[in-house]
Motif scaffolding. Structure first.
Motif, short mmCIF file in Angstrom:
data_model
loop_
_atom_site.label_atom_id
_atom_site.label_comp_id
_atom_site.label_asym_id
_atom_site.label_seq_id
_atom_site.Cartn_x
_atom_site.Cartn_y
_atom_site.Cartn_z
N LYS A 247 0.83 -1.21 0.00
CA LYS A 247 0.00 0.00 0.00
C LYS A 247 0.86 1.26 0.00
N SER A 248 2.15 1.10 -0.25
CA SER A 248 3.04 2.26 -0.21
C SER A 248 2.73 3.22 -1.36
N LEU A 249 3.23 4.44 -1.21
CA LEU A 249 3.04 5.44 -2.26
C LEU A 249 3.67 4.99 -3.57
N ALA A 250 4.84 4.35 -3.48
CA ALA A 250 5.53 3.89 -4.69
C ALA A 250 4.68 2.89 -5.46
N VAL A 251 4.04 1.96 -4.75
CA VAL A 251 3.19 0.97 -5.42
C VAL A 251 1.98 1.66 -6.05
N ARG A 252 1.38 2.60 -5.32
CA ARG A 252 0.21 3.29 -5.86
C ARG A 252 0.55 4.11 -7.09
N LEU A 253 1.74 4.67 -7.14
CA LEU A 253 2.14 5.47 -8.29
C LEU A 253 2.60 4.62 -9.47
N LEU A 254 3.33 3.56 -9.18
CA LEU A 254 4.00 2.80 -10.24
C LEU A 254 3.26 1.53 -10.65
N GLY A 255 2.38 1.02 -9.78
CA GLY A 255 1.70 -0.22 -10.10
C GLY A 255 2.67 -1.36 -10.30
N ALA A 256 2.46 -2.14 -11.34
CA ALA A 256 3.30 -3.32 -11.59
C ALA A 256 4.73 -2.95 -11.94
N ARG A 257 5.00 -1.68 -12.24
CA ARG A 257 6.37 -1.25 -12.54
C ARG A 257 7.21 -1.09 -11.28
N TYR A 258 6.58 -1.18 -10.11
CA TYR A 258 7.31 -1.07 -8.85
C TYR A 258 8.44 -2.08 -8.81
N ARG A 259 9.61 -1.67 -8.34
CA ARG A 259 10.83 -2.48 -8.45
C ARG A 259 10.74 -3.80 -7.70
N TYR A 260 9.91 -3.87 -6.65
CA TYR A 260 9.83 -5.09 -5.86
C TYR A 260 8.70 -6.02 -6.30
N VAL A 261 8.11 -5.74 -7.44
CA VAL A 261 7.18 -6.70 -8.04
C VAL A 261 7.98 -7.52 -9.04
N TYR A 262 8.43 -8.69 -8.59
CA TYR A 262 9.22 -9.55 -9.47
C TYR A 262 9.15 -10.99 -8.97
N ALA A 263 9.70 -11.91 -9.75
CA ALA A 263 9.41 -13.34 -9.57
C ALA A 263 9.86 -13.89 -8.23
N GLN A 264 10.91 -13.33 -7.63
CA GLN A 264 11.37 -13.84 -6.34
C GLN A 264 10.43 -13.48 -5.20
N HIS A 265 9.55 -12.53 -5.41
CA HIS A 265 8.59 -12.14 -4.37
C HIS A 265 7.27 -12.87 -4.62
N LEU A 266 6.95 -13.76 -3.69
CA LEU A 266 5.75 -14.58 -3.82
C LEU A 266 4.55 -13.96 -3.12
N ASN A 267 4.80 -13.06 -2.15
CA ASN A 267 3.74 -12.49 -1.33
C ASN A 267 3.87 -10.97 -1.31
N TYR A 268 2.73 -10.28 -1.35
CA TYR A 268 2.70 -8.82 -1.39
C TYR A 268 1.79 -8.33 -0.26
N PHE A 269 2.42 -8.01 0.88
CA PHE A 269 1.68 -7.73 2.10
C PHE A 269 1.28 -6.26 2.22
N THR A 270 0.16 -6.05 2.89
CA THR A 270 -0.19 -4.75 3.45
C THR A 270 -0.16 -4.91 4.97
N SER A 271 -0.35 -3.82 5.68
CA SER A 271 -0.37 -3.94 7.14
C SER A 271 -1.50 -4.86 7.59
N ARG A 272 -2.61 -4.85 6.86
CA ARG A 272 -3.74 -5.70 7.24
C ARG A 272 -3.47 -7.18 6.98
N THR A 273 -2.96 -7.51 5.81
CA THR A 273 -2.73 -8.92 5.52
C THR A 273 -1.54 -9.48 6.27
N LEU A 274 -0.59 -8.60 6.64
CA LEU A 274 0.55 -9.07 7.45
C LEU A 274 0.07 -9.39 8.87
#
Length: 221
Positions: free
Chosen positions: A194-221
């Motif tokens: 839910k970070s600002l970077a994710v909201r601005l960049l969407g799938a272009r965010y640098r940490y959206v890549y194959a080694q990351h299997l889970n994408y947490f928010t404060s609620r899902t964590l």
């Protein structure tokens, strides 16, 4: 890089175990879905090597021991934020760092407060652990889920940028709980979906890549 001939593994939601999901993003070979029950965002399917952790042993020497990576990890400022947070919640005691890689966090912890901590690093990737040992960091090898740890209990268990990489993060947290002393702490650092970077960049965010299997928010964590 994930090998194109890796077998693919279907996953249930890593938070609630649900099987109902809807597409969220597609980025090259990576498919990201949203759980229909709890809203967790996660990669599905994933390569067998990612799901088992074998990928990290295969690439351990090439990536984690590259000169640039080691220089970055062992820089004095690399774990400044983590050390400040950790010191606030665990001023002394026995520390287990899961997914310790080349041991840089534990090295800095003991360098700054040598009399306050007894440390152990654990990872599935062998070559980085060899390097950690060469820097004086005690290590245990293998998957922490299968480790007995000789009955040892800890005042703190840390997961620095680890839980986004594992297929079953809940099992790792259960293991952490089982090896903590009464009153011990578990400290987790993951990217914030839910970070600002994710909201601005969407799938272009640098940490959206194959080694990351889970994408947490404060609620899902």
């Amino acid at each position: 890089m994930v090998q194109s001939n890796d077998a693919l593994v279907e996953r249930a939601c890593p938070v609630c175990g649900g099987r109902e999901r809807k597409p969220h993003w597609r980025k090259r070979e990576l498919t990201i879905v949203c759980c229909g029950s709890c809203g967790m965002i996660y990669a599905n399917p994933v390569s067998a090597g990612m799901a088992s952790g074998q990928f990290y042993d295969d690439v351990g020497k090439e990536f984690y021991l590259s000169p640039d990576k080691l220089e970055s990890d062992y820089a004095e400022v690399r774990f400044e934020r983590e050390l400040r947070l950790f010191r606030e919640h665990c001023p002394r005691g026995d520390v287990l760092d899961v997914g310790c890689s080349s041991g840089a966090f534990l090295f800095q912890l003991r360098k700054r407060w040598p009399a306050d901590y007894q440390v152990l690093g654990m990872d599935v990737s062998g070559p980085p652990l060899d390097y950690a040992e060469s820097r004086g960091v005690p290590v245990a090898r293998g998957n922490v889920l299968e480790a007995e740890l000789d009955g040892r209990r800890f005042d703190a268990v840390t997961f620095w940028a680890v839980l986004e990489h594992v297929a079953g993060p809940g099992r790792f947290l259960e293991k952490a709980y089982s090896v903590l002393k009464p009153g011990g702490v578990c400290i987790v650092l993951v990217p914030n979906f839910k970070s600002l970077a994710v909201r601005l960049l969407g799938a272009r965010y640098r940490y959206v890549y194959a080694q990351h299997l889970n994408y947490f928010t404060s609620r899902t964590l």
